[in-house]
Design an enzyme around this catalytic site. Structure first.
Site, PDB file in Angstrom:
ATOM      1  N   LYS A  54      28.684 -14.261  52.234  1.00  0.00           N
ATOM      2  CA  LYS A  54      28.080 -13.078  52.863  1.00  0.00           C
ATOM      3  C   LYS A  54      28.252 -13.081  54.383  1.00  0.00           C
ATOM      4  CE  LYS A  54      23.870 -13.741  51.340  1.00  0.00           C
ATOM      5  NZ  LYS A  54      23.903 -14.951  50.492  1.00  0.00           N
ATOM      6  N   ARG A  79      15.042 -10.387  50.319  1.00  0.00           N
ATOM      7  CA  ARG A  79      15.179 -11.526  49.418  1.00  0.00           C
ATOM      8  C   ARG A  79      14.285 -11.377  48.201  1.00  0.00           C
ATOM      9  NH1 ARG A  79      17.617 -16.423  51.250  1.00  0.00           N
ATOM     10  NH2 ARG A  79      17.775 -16.163  53.472  1.00  0.00           N
ATOM     11  N   ARG A  88      25.284 -30.831  56.760  1.00  0.00           N
ATOM     12  CA  ARG A  88      23.924 -30.474  56.316  1.00  0.00           C
ATOM     13  C   ARG A  88      23.485 -31.447  55.254  1.00  0.00           C
ATOM     14  NH1 ARG A  88      23.221 -24.032  55.405  1.00  0.00           N
ATOM     15  NH2 ARG A  88      24.997 -23.356  56.621  1.00  0.00           N
ATOM     16  N   ARG A 110      18.396 -24.230  45.009  1.00  0.00           N
ATOM     17  CA  ARG A 110      18.529 -22.973  45.772  1.00  0.00           C
ATOM     18  C   ARG A 110      19.090 -21.847  44.902  1.00  0.00           C
ATOM     19  NH1 ARG A 110      21.844 -24.830  50.747  1.00  0.00           N
ATOM     20  NH2 ARG A 110      22.021 -22.607  51.165  1.00  0.00           N
TER      21      ARG A 110
END
Ligand code: IMP
Ligand code: MG
Length: 375
Positions: free
Chosen positions: A195, A269, A314, A325
């Site tokens: 995205k 979201r 990360r 997630r």
């Protein structure tokens, strides 16, 4: 093109002084021949008609009486449907007379309907309607508008007596509300769908404004804005920023009249946020035109995210957190798709392929989406 700003909105030149003068002249001619040797009573509808009525009266070469009538129906750029009389005319001034209403503009016709209803009670011999501007697409009534200076599309205009929240009446020509010339849409998809990458390319190609909630929070926190200070508390605790704070940040951006269109990434979201966003847009006379979902199969997402974890360092990007997630996305975020599907605004794009290829698919979808006008 020289634009002007009235309150929070931008307007662009639309109808010139010369075009207006021609329309007034045409009306004067038609009404003079209708009135013949009678002395009509012109009912000037305030405030909007004051300039039109002034020019009209100077062009009108025979005897006539002028009365003034004041109503109010508009708030901002939308007709409220509720019309009030603020200044009345005594019945004896109209009884048995040839009465001609001078309107600046007829839009939905709500005001006109009220005027006709009220003036008929005063028993004029005849009641005719003249308007300088007429919006045929917006008109919802059946009562005939007898004399029309100029037909215009369903745009909001100001100038030559017409206002936006009381401003713009003194402009000698007509300006039109500048609309967004691009769409406002949500770029949707699970983490790893691409995205952010795609949104930045679309922003640069189409001149859109890109809202990524993460970037927006960081920007506010870095600049120590009041909203940034509030958001910081939650972020530092590892909590989600409450919707109300996010919405206030978004509100600032969508209120900017220079914005052509917005790409939302990472927001909404949840369905709750989607409802908030729709409401917020509606308050500004805007609308979400589309939700475009980037579809990528789960195995590829996991692979991409693991890859990204390695290069970005990360620490949270191990298989387990990634799976978590993705589950969060399916449970909480994916229902947003259905919410926009129900509004007929759902589009799907295959997110597998190289960046340029996927971008081309997005551009194809975007160019097929028509700007929805909120009327
Ligand atoms: P209607 O009741 O929807 O026909 O609206 C009529 C009244 O709304 C007019 O007399 C104007 O005061 C206002 N109005 C309608 N359209 C416009 C516009 O485009 N610009 C400014 N005012 C408008
Ligand atoms: Mg008005």
């Amino acid at each position: 093109m020289k634009t002007i700003k009235l309150q929070d909105k931008i307007f662009e030149p639309y109808i010139s002084k010369e075009q207006i003068a021609r329309a007034v002249k045409k009306l004067t001619g038609e009404i003079e021949s209708y009135a013949g040797n009678d002395e009509p009573v012109f009912v000037v509808v305030l405030k909007g008609s004051f300039i039109f009525a002034s020019d009209f009266s100077k062009a009108y070469t025979k005897n006539a009486v002028f009365e003034f009538y004041r109503l109010k129906s508009y708030e901002g750029t939308a007709s409220t449907g509720d019309v009030k009389i603020l200044l009345d005319i005594p019945a004896k001034s109209l009884r048995g007379k040839k009465v001609i209403v001078l309107e600046d503009i007829v839009d939905t016709g709500n005001t006109l309907e009220k005027i006709i209803e009220e003036l008929q009670k005063k028993q004029p011999a005849e009641l005719k309607i003249a308007t300088l501007f007429y919006k045929p697409e917006a008109y919802q009534k059946t009562y005939p508008v007898d004399f029309i200076g100029m037909e215009i599309p369903n745009d909001f205009i100001v100038g030559y007596g017409l206002d936006y929240d009381e401003l713009g009446r003194n402009l000698p020509e007509i300006y039109r509300l500048k609309k967004r010339n691009m769409i406002d849409f949500i770029l949707f998809g699970p983490p790893g769908a691409g995205k952010g990458t795609q949104a930045r390319i679309l922003r640069d190609k189409l001149g859109l404004t890109y809202i990524a909630t993460g970037d927006m929070f960081r920007h506010h926190i870095k600049n120590e804005t009041p909203l940034g200070k509030k958001a910081k508390v939650y972020i530092e605790r590892g909590d989600l920023v409450p919707d109300e704070i996010t919405i206030d940040m978004i509100k600032e951006i969508i209120s900017d009249p220079e914005v052509k269109g917005i790409i939302f990434d990472g927001f909404p979201r949840t369905v709750r946020q989607a409802k908030f966003l729709d409401k917020l847009m509606a308050e500004k006379d805007l609308i979400i035109d589309a939700l475009i979902a980037l579809e990528v199969p789960e195995e590829i997402l996991v692979k991409r995210l693991l890859e990204r974890g390695k290069t970005s360092g990360r620490s949270d990007d191990n298989e387990e957190t990634i799976k978590y997630r993705l589950k969060q996305y399916h449970d909480k975020t994916e229902p947003v798709k259905d919410y926009y599907k129900q509004q007929g605004k759902y589009y799907e794009v295959d997110g597998v392929g190289d960046i340029e290829e996927v971008n081309q698919r997005l551009l194809n979808v975007i160019s097929g989406i028509k700007l929805r006008e909120k009327v």
